[in-house]
Design a protein around this motif. Structure first.
Motif, mmCIF file in Angstrom:
data_model
loop_
_atom_site.group_PDB
_atom_site.id
_atom_site.type_symbol
_atom_site.label_atom_id
_atom_site.label_comp_id
_atom_site.label_asym_id
_atom_site.label_seq_id
_atom_site.Cartn_x
_atom_site.Cartn_y
_atom_site.Cartn_z
ATOM 1 N N LEU A 152 -33.683 -57.847 40.944
ATOM 2 C CA LEU A 152 -32.521 -58.588 41.431
ATOM 3 C C LEU A 152 -32.148 -59.657 40.417
ATOM 4 O O LEU A 152 -32.992 -60.451 39.988
ATOM 5 N N TRP A 153 -30.869 -59.661 40.054
ATOM 6 C CA TRP A 153 -30.318 -60.601 39.078
ATOM 7 C C TRP A 153 -29.253 -61.475 39.728
ATOM 8 O O TRP A 153 -28.636 -61.069 40.714
ATOM 9 N N ARG A 154 -29.024 -62.621 39.139
ATOM 10 C CA ARG A 154 -28.002 -63.544 39.651
ATOM 11 C C ARG A 154 -26.621 -62.884 39.651
ATOM 12 O O ARG A 154 -25.826 -63.061 40.560
ATOM 13 N N LEU A 185 -28.319 -55.882 41.970
ATOM 14 C CA LEU A 185 -29.583 -55.160 42.092
ATOM 15 C C LEU A 185 -29.608 -54.064 41.040
ATOM 16 O O LEU A 185 -28.706 -53.228 40.979
ATOM 17 N N GLU A 186 -30.648 -54.088 40.225
ATOM 18 C CA GLU A 186 -30.856 -53.020 39.259
ATOM 19 C C GLU A 186 -31.959 -52.140 39.821
ATOM 20 O O GLU A 186 -33.066 -52.611 40.072
ATOM 21 N N LEU A 187 -31.655 -50.881 40.039
ATOM 22 C CA LEU A 187 -32.612 -49.949 40.613
ATOM 23 C C LEU A 187 -32.903 -48.857 39.591
ATOM 24 O O LEU A 187 -31.993 -48.159 39.132
ATOM 25 N N VAL A 188 -34.187 -48.760 39.217
ATOM 26 C CA VAL A 188 -34.607 -47.789 38.213
ATOM 27 C C VAL A 188 -35.688 -46.907 38.843
ATOM 28 O O VAL A 188 -36.699 -47.410 39.326
ATOM 29 N N ALA A 234 -29.271 -47.720 37.537
ATOM 30 C CA ALA A 234 -27.924 -48.246 37.753
ATOM 31 C C ALA A 234 -28.009 -49.657 38.323
ATOM 32 O O ALA A 234 -29.043 -50.069 38.845
ATOM 33 N N GLN A 235 -26.904 -50.379 38.210
ATOM 34 C CA GLN A 235 -26.785 -51.699 38.819
ATOM 35 C C GLN A 235 -25.864 -51.591 40.035
ATOM 36 O O GLN A 235 -24.891 -50.837 40.010
ATOM 37 N N TYR A 236 -26.211 -52.368 41.066
ATOM 38 C CA TYR A 236 -25.485 -52.311 42.333
ATOM 39 C C TYR A 236 -25.145 -53.710 42.827
ATOM 40 O O TYR A 236 -25.908 -54.645 42.610
ATOM 41 N N GLN A 237 -24.016 -53.816 43.523
ATOM 42 C CA GLN A 237 -23.671 -55.035 44.231
ATOM 43 C C GLN A 237 -23.629 -54.703 45.711
ATOM 44 O O GLN A 237 -23.195 -53.616 46.097
ATOM 45 N N ALA A 238 -24.090 -55.640 46.524
ATOM 46 C CA ALA A 238 -24.196 -55.394 47.967
ATOM 47 C C ALA A 238 -22.823 -55.246 48.604
ATOM 48 O O ALA A 238 -21.885 -55.975 48.280
ATOM 49 N N ASP A 239 -22.735 -54.306 49.507
ATOM 50 C CA ASP A 239 -21.539 -54.124 50.329
ATOM 51 C C ASP A 239 -21.724 -54.846 51.650
ATOM 52 O O ASP A 239 -20.836 -55.547 52.121
#
Length: 105
Positions: free
Chosen positions: A56-58, A6-9, A90-95
């Motif tokens: 959302l990116w692969r 997930l890229e959140l801007v 920032a880019q995020y990965q789900a926890d």
């Protein structure tokens, strides 16, 4: 197996209508990029001129490659011209993900 990214801007804009049109043009461009899954554009509920884009990116690699491409593309320049200040990017990965237990009536 790739992990979605997930890229959140979150940023401030100069002119809401110009920014909306530029953001929609940028969305049309980015949806053709490898690894693109979705882009949800948000306007702040209580602060005029504050917006957020959740893309959302692969995986993180697709997000980074797209970031390099958009900064060089003239369509994206229209959106950048309407940015009045960056709050966060920032880019995020789900926890962990939880969902409602409520059943639709």
């Amino acid at each position: 197996m790739s992990t979605p990214c997930l890229e959140l801007v979150i940023y401030k804009i100069k002119d809401a209508e110009k920014a909306r049109a530029a953001r929609r043009a940028a969305q049309e461009l980015v949806k053709t990029y490898d690894g693109f899954l979705s882009w949800t554009a948000y306007d702040a509920c209580e602060e005029a001129g504050l917006v957020a884009d959740a893309v959302l990116w692969r995986d993180i690699d697709c997000a980074k490659r797209a970031g390099d491409r958009v900064m060089k593309h003239p369509v994206f320049a229209g959106l950048m011209a309407e940015v009045d200040g960056m709050v966060s990017m920032a880019q995020y990965q789900a926890d962990r993900t939880v969902t409602s237990d409520a059943v639709a009536a």
